[in-house]
Write a protein that holds these residues in place. Sequence first.
Motif, PDB file in Angstrom:
ATOM      1  N   GLY A   1      -2.690   4.711   1.963  1.00  0.00           N
ATOM      2  CA  GLY A   1      -3.511   3.549   2.248  1.00  0.00           C
ATOM      3  C   GLY A   1      -4.089   2.870   1.029  1.00  0.00           C
ATOM      4  O   GLY A   1      -4.872   1.925   1.152  1.00  0.00           O
TER       5      GLY A   1
ATOM      6  N   LYS B   1       1.829  -5.451   9.909  1.00  0.00           N
ATOM      7  CA  LYS B   1       2.050  -4.306   9.015  1.00  0.00           C
ATOM      8  C   LYS B   1       3.383  -3.651   9.377  1.00  0.00           C
ATOM      9  O   LYS B   1       3.701  -3.482  10.556  1.00  0.00           O
ATOM     10  CB  LYS B   1       0.938  -3.278   9.159  1.00  0.00           C
ATOM     11  CG  LYS B   1      -0.381  -3.693   8.530  1.00  0.00           C
ATOM     12  CD  LYS B   1      -1.397  -2.561   8.612  1.00  0.00           C
ATOM     13  CE  LYS B   1      -2.698  -2.940   7.920  1.00  0.00           C
ATOM     14  NZ  LYS B   1      -3.687  -1.843   7.966  1.00  0.00           N
TER      15      LYS B   1
ATOM     16  N   TYR C   1      -4.108   0.439  -2.214  1.00  0.00           N
ATOM     17  CA  TYR C   1      -3.431  -0.822  -2.551  1.00  0.00           C
ATOM     18  C   TYR C   1      -2.647  -0.661  -3.851  1.00  0.00           C
ATOM     19  O   TYR C   1      -3.141  -0.123  -4.846  1.00  0.00           O
ATOM     20  CB  TYR C   1      -4.444  -1.966  -2.722  1.00  0.00           C
ATOM     21  CG  TYR C   1      -5.081  -2.373  -1.402  1.00  0.00           C
ATOM     22  CD1 TYR C   1      -4.369  -3.101  -0.462  1.00  0.00           C
ATOM     23  CD2 TYR C   1      -6.394  -2.013  -1.115  1.00  0.00           C
ATOM     24  CE1 TYR C   1      -4.955  -3.461   0.739  1.00  0.00           C
ATOM     25  CE2 TYR C   1      -6.979  -2.371   0.081  1.00  0.00           C
ATOM     26  CZ  TYR C   1      -6.252  -3.100   1.015  1.00  0.00           C
ATOM     27  OH  TYR C   1      -6.831  -3.440   2.209  1.00  0.00           O
TER      28      TYR C   1
ATOM     29  N   THR D   1      -4.644   1.195  11.953  1.00  0.00           N
ATOM     30  CA  THR D   1      -3.389   0.443  12.072  1.00  0.00           C
ATOM     31  C   THR D   1      -2.328   0.999  11.127  1.00  0.00           C
ATOM     32  O   THR D   1      -1.136   1.020  11.470  1.00  0.00           O
ATOM     33  CB  THR D   1      -3.632  -1.053  11.794  1.00  0.00           C
ATOM     34  OG1 THR D   1      -4.313  -1.195  10.525  1.00  0.00           O
ATOM     35  CG2 THR D   1      -4.496  -1.686  12.883  1.00  0.00           C
ATOM     36  N   ASP D   2      -2.742   1.477   9.927  1.00  0.00           N
ATOM     37  CA  ASP D   2      -1.775   2.115   9.018  1.00  0.00           C
ATOM     38  C   ASP D   2      -1.140   3.333   9.692  1.00  0.00           C
ATOM     39  O   ASP D   2       0.087   3.518   9.666  1.00  0.00           O
ATOM     40  CB  ASP D   2      -2.456   2.557   7.718  1.00  0.00           C
ATOM     41  CG  ASP D   2      -2.817   1.381   6.821  1.00  0.00           C
ATOM     42  OD1 ASP D   2      -2.405   0.244   7.140  1.00  0.00           O
ATOM     43  OD2 ASP D   2      -3.528   1.592   5.807  1.00  0.00           O
ATOM     44  N   GLN D   3      -1.962   4.154  10.313  1.00  0.00           N
ATOM     45  CA  GLN D   3      -1.462   5.366  10.955  1.00  0.00           C
ATOM     46  C   GLN D   3      -0.539   5.028  12.125  1.00  0.00           C
ATOM     47  O   GLN D   3       0.448   5.730  12.377  1.00  0.00           O
ATOM     48  CB  GLN D   3      -2.638   6.220  11.442  1.00  0.00           C
ATOM     49  CG  GLN D   3      -3.464   6.830  10.310  1.00  0.00           C
ATOM     50  CD  GLN D   3      -2.597   7.652   9.359  1.00  0.00           C
ATOM     51  OE1 GLN D   3      -1.850   8.558   9.781  1.00  0.00           O
ATOM     52  NE2 GLN D   3      -2.671   7.347   8.063  1.00  0.00           N
TER      53      GLN D   3
ATOM     54  N   LYS E   1       0.864  -1.189   0.000  1.00  0.00           N
ATOM     55  CA  LYS E   1       0.000   0.000   0.000  1.00  0.00           C
ATOM     56  C   LYS E   1       0.900   1.238   0.000  1.00  0.00           C
ATOM     57  O   LYS E   1       2.027   1.196   0.519  1.00  0.00           O
ATOM     58  CB  LYS E   1      -0.893   0.005   1.255  1.00  0.00           C
ATOM     59  CG  LYS E   1      -1.790  -1.216   1.390  1.00  0.00           C
ATOM     60  CD  LYS E   1      -2.425  -1.302   2.762  1.00  0.00           C
ATOM     61  CE  LYS E   1      -3.459  -0.248   2.988  1.00  0.00           C
ATOM     62  NZ  LYS E   1      -4.171  -0.400   4.250  1.00  0.00           N
TER      63      LYS E   1
ATOM     64  N   GLU F   1      -8.714   2.543  -1.588  1.00  0.00           N
ATOM     65  CA  GLU F   1      -8.539   2.392  -0.141  1.00  0.00           C
ATOM     66  C   GLU F   1      -9.396   1.238   0.377  1.00  0.00           C
ATOM     67  O   GLU F   1     -10.396   0.864  -0.248  1.00  0.00           O
ATOM     68  CB  GLU F   1      -8.918   3.684   0.569  1.00  0.00           C
ATOM     69  CG  GLU F   1      -8.027   4.861   0.218  1.00  0.00           C
ATOM     70  CD  GLU F   1      -8.442   6.126   0.932  1.00  0.00           C
ATOM     71  OE1 GLU F   1      -9.377   6.034   1.775  1.00  0.00           O
ATOM     72  OE2 GLU F   1      -7.839   7.174   0.664  1.00  0.00           O
TER      73      GLU F   1
ATOM     74  N   ALA G   1      -8.249  -0.715   9.104  1.00  0.00           N
ATOM     75  CA  ALA G   1      -7.049  -0.600   8.259  1.00  0.00           C
ATOM     76  C   ALA G   1      -6.414   0.774   8.414  1.00  0.00           C
ATOM     77  O   ALA G   1      -5.188   0.899   8.527  1.00  0.00           O
ATOM     78  CB  ALA G   1      -7.412  -0.870   6.801  1.00  0.00           C
ATOM     79  N   TYR G   2      -7.228   1.810   8.444  1.00  0.00           N
ATOM     80  CA  TYR G   2      -6.706   3.178   8.548  1.00  0.00           C
ATOM     81  C   TYR G   2      -5.993   3.375   9.893  1.00  0.00           C
ATOM     82  O   TYR G   2      -4.889   3.914   9.950  1.00  0.00           O
ATOM     83  CB  TYR G   2      -7.844   4.182   8.396  1.00  0.00           C
ATOM     84  CG  TYR G   2      -7.407   5.610   8.608  1.00  0.00           C
ATOM     85  CD1 TYR G   2      -6.720   6.310   7.605  1.00  0.00           C
ATOM     86  CD2 TYR G   2      -7.665   6.256   9.820  1.00  0.00           C
ATOM     87  CE1 TYR G   2      -6.297   7.618   7.816  1.00  0.00           C
ATOM     88  CE2 TYR G   2      -7.262   7.565  10.038  1.00  0.00           C
ATOM     89  CZ  TYR G   2      -6.567   8.236   9.020  1.00  0.00           C
ATOM     90  OH  TYR G   2      -6.140   9.525   9.238  1.00  0.00           O
TER      91      TYR G   2
ATOM     92  N   CYS H   1       1.727  -5.282   4.068  1.00  0.00           N
ATOM     93  CA  CYS H   1       0.770  -6.017   4.934  1.00  0.00           C
ATOM     94  C   CYS H   1       0.922  -7.515   4.655  1.00  0.00           C
ATOM     95  O   CYS H   1       0.800  -7.952   3.510  1.00  0.00           O
ATOM     96  CB  CYS H   1      -0.663  -5.592   4.659  1.00  0.00           C
ATOM     97  SG  CYS H   1      -0.951  -3.840   4.888  1.00  0.00           S
TER      98      CYS H   1
ATOM     99  N   LEU I   1       3.452   0.765   2.760  1.00  0.00           N
ATOM    100  CA  LEU I   1       3.219  -0.233   3.817  1.00  0.00           C
ATOM    101  C   LEU I   1       3.191  -1.643   3.216  1.00  0.00           C
ATOM    102  O   LEU I   1       2.624  -1.845   2.128  1.00  0.00           O
ATOM    103  CB  LEU I   1       1.894   0.032   4.534  1.00  0.00           C
ATOM    104  CG  LEU I   1       1.793   1.360   5.282  1.00  0.00           C
ATOM    105  CD1 LEU I   1       0.334   1.738   5.484  1.00  0.00           C
ATOM    106  CD2 LEU I   1       2.472   1.251   6.625  1.00  0.00           C
TER     107      LEU I   1
END
Length: 496
Positions: A32, A103, A34, A72-74, A28, A56, A69-70, A118, A116
Amino acid sequence: MAPPAPLPNLADALLALIDLSSDAMLLKDLDGRYLYVNAMGRAILGDKADAAIGREPAEVFGTEMGRLAYETDQAVITQGTPVAYDMETPDATGRLRAYSVTKSLYRGPDGEPAGLLCILREISHRRDAENNLQKSESRFKRLLEATFEGMALHENGVILEANEGLARILGVPLDELIGMNVIALAIPEHREVILQHIRSGYDRPYEVEGLRPDGSRFHVELLAQPYFHQGRWLRVAAFREITERKRLEATLKEQNEKLKELDRLKNGFISSVSHELRTPLASIMGYSEFLEDEVSGSLNPDQQAFVRQISEGARRLQLLVDDLLDFARFDSGSFRIYPREADLAEKVLEIVDSLQPLACEAGLRLEARHPGEALPLGFDPERIGQVLMNLLGNAIKFTPRGGMVEVRILPGPEEVRIEVQDSGIGIADANLPMLFQKFFQIDPSTTREKGGAGLGLSISKALIEAHGGRIGVESDLGSGSTFWFTLPLSAPAFQL
């Protein structure tokens, strides 16, 4: 030498390697969206894999999944360190599957974060196993709590797990029981026994007495088995409280001792009374014989009938006294037999001849069938004669007039069998197993009329068994009976 083959494009080689992974891998960008889904990811996401590229998570998988997802990405971008968590999501077929998600940041050529990575590893089977284990443990705990027995998992006596049943037996709250050394609750003289059994791996039941914190004593039957758990050997122990059983056993033992004492007193009384009866009985029998022989003068018919009644009553009383004395000797262990070599056939014929007048008076035919030759055998003639008198006397007593009593001598290869068959009233099947018990009488009213205390057959059984033989009966109600006994041809190990 041929020049080396050109190196493949590194990015293409890495993507080919990622496609070989058994884990799903998704790339990603920092926003965020893909960028790439490997082969396992495409297998998991199905049609959504192609639709996800450039989009997204919320657009592909919905708001809730997009929010997770958002967030954990942050967290990964902010902290700069990998984040791991578990999640559940439907696969391409709609089946709910569990994944472990990791991640982490990947960086570009300049070393700055570029996006990122995953990684999704399916843990559905592990999750199912954990759930099944939890259910199994839950069922097991319910079973443990449902049992009346105490259960414990311990290491050298220190309790690691236990149920309420054990807490109830030991008189200690369950939360206090965990971590306690159960050996400390045993009375001092039993502690070393428990330790020895633990060290030796003893796996059979044994009894232990314990002392509760409130001072009350208890008895348990303890059974322990080895159990390998998390890399070490422990013991699983079952505790069954037997305090009430031990109390009842003690009570029964006390009562049994009292009964033995009463039995001893009874035998002493019977023996004493029987001996005391012998003197006046001998006097009665002696003087009745004088009267019958008209030593002091002639008797009229009525007087002769009275004397015969006195003599018959005295004879029956003599038999009863003899039986009572034998019974007392058997119970006290003082009874003896005196075997010697004698002719069994001659003894049988002697007893039959002596009872011919009694049979004639009863209107019966008494016969003996024998092999016509001597039967030398090791036995006590007086006691075997007593058995024959008993069996023949009963046969004559309970056979109606006009009937027949027959004695048969049947030699065999290892033993001689004597049978006394009558055409009398017979015996019901329900009464056969009890015939040789002490004081048993099929019909007490009949026995009182004809005489007897119910001891003859039990004494006969003891006498035959003392000779190493067997005794029994076969009968049909209304069709007569056959009493039999055997004597071994070889010299037996006499028991009395």
